[in-house]
Design a protein around this motif. Structure first.
Motif, PDB file in Angstrom:
ATOM      1  N   ASN A   1      20.388  22.749   9.811  1.00 16.05           N
ATOM      2  CA  ASN A   1      19.554  22.285   8.610  1.00 16.05           C
ATOM      3  C   ASN A   1      19.758  23.294   7.401  1.00 16.05           C
ATOM      4  OD1 ASN A   1      19.133  19.973   9.976  1.00 16.05           O
ATOM      5  ND2 ASN A   1      16.940  20.454  10.206  1.00 16.05           N
ATOM      6  N   VAL A   2      20.520  24.251   7.167  1.00 14.52           N
ATOM      7  CA  VAL A   2      21.100  24.831   6.182  1.00 14.52           C
ATOM      8  C   VAL A   2      22.350  24.183   5.487  1.00 14.52           C
ATOM      9  CG1 VAL A   2      21.437  27.108   5.161  1.00 14.52           C
ATOM     10  CG2 VAL A   2      19.779  26.876   6.971  1.00 14.52           C
ATOM     11  N   VAL A   3      22.506  23.990   4.396  1.00 16.80           N
ATOM     12  CA  VAL A   3      23.483  23.204   3.926  1.00 16.80           C
ATOM     13  C   VAL A   3      23.935  23.806   2.460  1.00 16.80           C
ATOM     14  CG1 VAL A   3      23.039  21.073   5.189  1.00 16.80           C
ATOM     15  CG2 VAL A   3      22.204  21.460   2.803  1.00 16.80           C
ATOM     16  N   LEU A   4      25.240  23.667   2.242  1.00 13.31           N
ATOM     17  CA  LEU A   4      25.711  24.265   0.845  1.00 13.31           C
ATOM     18  C   LEU A   4      26.067  23.260  -0.136  1.00 13.31           C
ATOM     19  CD1 LEU A   4      26.740  27.111  -0.131  1.00 13.31           C
ATOM     20  CD2 LEU A   4      28.916  26.447   0.569  1.00 13.31           C
ATOM     21  N   VAL A   5      25.765  23.668  -1.188  1.00 13.58           N
ATOM     22  CA  VAL A   5      26.325  22.609  -2.327  1.00 13.58           C
ATOM     23  C   VAL A   5      27.309  23.672  -3.250  1.00 13.58           C
ATOM     24  CG1 VAL A   5      25.742  21.465  -4.392  1.00 13.58           C
ATOM     25  CG2 VAL A   5      24.204  21.089  -2.307  1.00 13.58           C
ATOM     26  N   ASP A   6      28.280  23.623  -3.157  1.00 16.31           N
ATOM     27  CA  ASP A   6      29.057  24.590  -3.950  1.00 16.31           C
ATOM     28  C   ASP A   6      29.155  24.451  -5.406  1.00 16.31           C
ATOM     29  OD1 ASP A   6      30.839  26.671  -4.642  1.00 16.31           O
ATOM     30  OD2 ASP A   6      32.345  26.050  -3.008  1.00 16.31           O
ATOM     31  N   ALA A   7      28.812  25.554  -6.053  1.00 20.62           N
ATOM     32  CA  ALA A   7      28.753  25.410  -7.466  1.00 20.62           C
ATOM     33  C   ALA A   7      30.167  25.821  -8.297  1.00 20.62           C
ATOM     34  CB  ALA A   7      27.534  26.320  -8.234  1.00 20.62           C
ATOM     35  N   MET A   8      30.909  26.370  -7.394  1.00 23.02           N
ATOM     36  CA  MET A   8      32.318  26.848  -7.977  1.00 23.02           C
ATOM     37  C   MET A   8      33.042  25.758  -8.644  1.00 23.02           C
ATOM     38  SD  MET A   8      34.220  29.172  -8.369  1.00 23.02           S
ATOM     39  CE  MET A   8      33.742  30.773  -7.259  1.00 23.02           C
ATOM     40  N   GLY A   9      33.404  26.033  -9.697  1.00 17.20           N
ATOM     41  CA  GLY A   9      34.453  24.928 -10.839  1.00 17.20           C
ATOM     42  C   GLY A   9      33.233  24.340 -11.648  1.00 17.20           C
ATOM     43  N   LEU A  10      32.165  24.429 -11.626  1.00 15.47           N
ATOM     44  CA  LEU A  10      31.185  23.996 -12.457  1.00 15.47           C
ATOM     45  C   LEU A  10      31.264  24.713 -13.794  1.00 15.47           C
ATOM     46  CD1 LEU A  10      27.928  23.107 -10.498  1.00 15.47           C
ATOM     47  CD2 LEU A  10      29.924  21.350 -11.217  1.00 15.47           C
ATOM     48  N   PRO A  11      31.064  24.172 -15.040  1.00 20.55           N
ATOM     49  CA  PRO A  11      31.334  24.911 -16.162  1.00 20.55           C
ATOM     50  C   PRO A  11      30.041  25.792 -16.528  1.00 20.55           C
ATOM     51  CG  PRO A  11      30.599  22.653 -16.699  1.00 20.55           C
ATOM     52  CD  PRO A  11      30.848  22.747 -15.153  1.00 20.55           C
ATOM     53  N   LEU A  12      30.220  27.133 -17.069  1.00 22.66           N
ATOM     54  CA  LEU A  12      29.478  28.116 -17.188  1.00 22.66           C
ATOM     55  C   LEU A  12      29.423  28.122 -18.632  1.00 22.66           C
ATOM     56  CD1 LEU A  12      31.052  30.793 -14.998  1.00 22.66           C
ATOM     57  CD2 LEU A  12      29.030  29.218 -14.202  1.00 22.66           C
ATOM     58  N   ARG A  13      28.106  28.750 -19.048  1.00 25.52           N
ATOM     59  CA  ARG A  13      27.856  29.274 -20.630  1.00 25.52           C
ATOM     60  C   ARG A  13      28.825  30.329 -20.845  1.00 25.52           C
ATOM     61  NH1 ARG A  13      21.446  29.753 -22.028  1.00 25.52           N
ATOM     62  NH2 ARG A  13      22.943  30.260 -23.889  1.00 25.52           N
ATOM     63  N   ASP A  14      28.792  30.690 -22.119  1.00 22.79           N
ATOM     64  CA  ASP A  14      29.743  31.738 -22.749  1.00 22.79           C
ATOM     65  C   ASP A  14      29.249  33.141 -22.022  1.00 22.79           C
ATOM     66  OD1 ASP A  14      30.568  30.072 -24.431  1.00 22.79           O
ATOM     67  OD2 ASP A  14      29.513  30.578 -26.156  1.00 22.79           O
ATOM     68  N   ASP A  15      28.198  33.386 -21.527  1.00 23.59           N
ATOM     69  CA  ASP A  15      28.221  34.540 -20.631  1.00 23.59           C
ATOM     70  C   ASP A  15      28.956  34.778 -19.309  1.00 23.59           C
ATOM     71  OD1 ASP A  15      26.733  32.976 -18.923  1.00 23.59           O
ATOM     72  OD2 ASP A  15      24.680  34.209 -19.477  1.00 23.59           O
ATOM     73  N   GLN A  16      29.474  33.646 -18.915  1.00 21.54           N
ATOM     74  CA  GLN A  16      30.313  33.424 -17.653  1.00 21.54           C
ATOM     75  C   GLN A  16      29.395  33.799 -16.484  1.00 21.54           C
ATOM     76  OE1 GLN A  16      33.626  32.256 -17.570  1.00 21.54           O
ATOM     77  NE2 GLN A  16      32.704  31.774 -19.588  1.00 21.54           N
ATOM     78  N   LEU A  17      28.098  33.714 -16.645  1.00 26.35           N
ATOM     79  CA  LEU A  17      27.116  34.188 -15.302  1.00 26.35           C
ATOM     80  C   LEU A  17      26.165  32.784 -15.121  1.00 26.35           C
ATOM     81  CD1 LEU A  17      25.779  36.102 -13.431  1.00 26.35           C
ATOM     82  CD2 LEU A  17      24.247  36.789 -15.379  1.00 26.35           C
ATOM     83  N   HIS A  18      26.002  32.153 -16.312  1.00 20.84           N
ATOM     84  CA  HIS A  18      24.663  31.038 -16.095  1.00 20.84           C
ATOM     85  C   HIS A  18      25.386  29.645 -16.240  1.00 20.84           C
ATOM     86  CE1 HIS A  18      22.264  34.484 -17.240  1.00 20.84           C
ATOM     87  NE2 HIS A  18      21.587  34.159 -15.995  1.00 20.84           N
ATOM     88  N   LEU A  19      25.280  28.736 -15.513  1.00 20.85           N
ATOM     89  CA  LEU A  19      25.571  27.435 -15.464  1.00 20.85           C
ATOM     90  C   LEU A  19      25.143  26.710 -16.876  1.00 20.85           C
ATOM     91  CD1 LEU A  19      25.095  25.790 -12.007  1.00 20.85           C
ATOM     92  CD2 LEU A  19      26.871  27.104 -12.792  1.00 20.85           C
ATOM     93  N   SER A  20      26.134  25.834 -17.404  1.00 21.00           N
ATOM     94  CA  SER A  20      25.589  25.093 -18.618  1.00 21.00           C
ATOM     95  C   SER A  20      24.776  24.043 -18.151  1.00 21.00           C
ATOM     96  CB  SER A  20      27.075  24.526 -18.925  1.00 21.00           C
ATOM     97  OG  SER A  20      27.660  23.562 -18.247  1.00 21.00           O
TER      98      SER A  20
END
Length: 284
Positions: free
Chosen positions: A239-258
């Motif tokens: 019951n520990v599952v992963l949702v992968d954010a890799m490939g989702l667009p980032l803000r200009d700081d390249q750290l935070h998700l858009s």
């Protein structure tokens, strides 16, 4: 970095965690602006399907808020949030405005998650959703260990959420790890610390099968993002599952998700929730 050089950084991090966790544990003085932003709800006293929102800045939300807000981020009468005062109110972004107070919060994944859940039939069933913000930007996973202020505050808020009207804790939505990519020892210890965190949360909340939906990192603050990502993908707990954010667009700081990325993440997390533990509907 040598231990002596790291000590000031660790002391600063500890001081920041203690100060921020005070806001989570102790009700703050009345803030008129926050009360206006988060109005009371007629559903506050009834049972809810509760979700604990924990981690660091990408869970707290740094996505820019366009005007008007996209529908998945707008308030809904059956989506509530537990304010820092432990008062249920209608949820409206930024959800962490009175929790992650050292930065300007924006849009995170929780509102799209909740809207998706309502669209899947929860609204017609009369279900009320309760979001419990606990995330604090810039925190490392050791700062969420049992006994640390942020962990104790999150457990206290989860208990308060269930006591205020009852209901069920549906899942923990966990998005954290960017700060653990800076130093190699933090990155290599991540997997064990995450497993310990899950064990402790389940024990302290009395839910042995508590679902934890963790987000696989899309970015990092240091050079060891791949190590943390591998640790996330190899958590060997039920019951520990992963949702992968890799490939989702980032803000200009390249750290935070858009904003677009946070919307997609919320939808994908909800799909994972339905796939993993839809049984929680009948437990409220």
């Amino acid at each position: 970095m040598k231990p002596a050089a790291r000590r000031p950084l660790l002391l600063c991090a500890l001081a920041a965690a203690a100060a921020l966790s005070f806001l989570l544990v102790a009700p703050p003085p009345p803030l008129a602006s926050l009360l206006l932003a988060f109005p009371a709800s007629p559903y506050a006293g009834g049972p809810k399907l509760v979700f604990l929102l924990a981690g660091q800045s990408n869970m707290a939300g740094r996505g820019l808020a366009p005007s008007p807000l996209p529908p998945p981020f707008r308030p809904h009468p059956r989506v509530l949030r537990l304010a820092a005062s432990r008062r249920w109110a209608v949820a409206a972004p930024p959800l962490h405005a009175d929790i992650d107070t050292h930065k300007a919060c924006g849009l995170g994944p929780a509102m799209p998650f909740a809207h998706r859940l309502l669209a899947g039939g929860a609204e017609s069933s009369g279900l009320v959703l309760g979001l419990v913000p606990c995330a604090v930007g810039g925190t490392r996973i050791w700062m969420w260990a049992k006994g640390e202020p942020l962990y104790e505050a999150a457990v206290a808020r989860a208990r308060a959420a269930l006591a205020a009207g009852g209901g069920t804790l549906g899942a923990v939505l966990w998005f954290q790890g960017e700060s653990d990519t800076i130093e190699l020892d933090d990155a290599t210890a991540y997997g064990g610390r995450m497993e310990r965190l899950v064990h402790d949360l389940r024990a302290d909340l009395g839910i042995p099968d508590l679902l934890v939906i963790q987000v696989g990192l899309a970015s990092g603050e240091g050079n060891y993002t791949d190590i943390v990502r591998e640790a996330q993908k190899n958590i060997e707990l039920p019951n520990v599952v992963l949702v992968d954010a890799m490939g989702l667009p980032l803000r200009d700081d390249q750290l935070h998700l858009s904003t677009e990325a946070q919307l997609r993440l919320g939808v994908e997390s909800n799909d994972k929730y339905h796939h993993s533990l839809g049984i929680f509907y009948c437990r409220v």
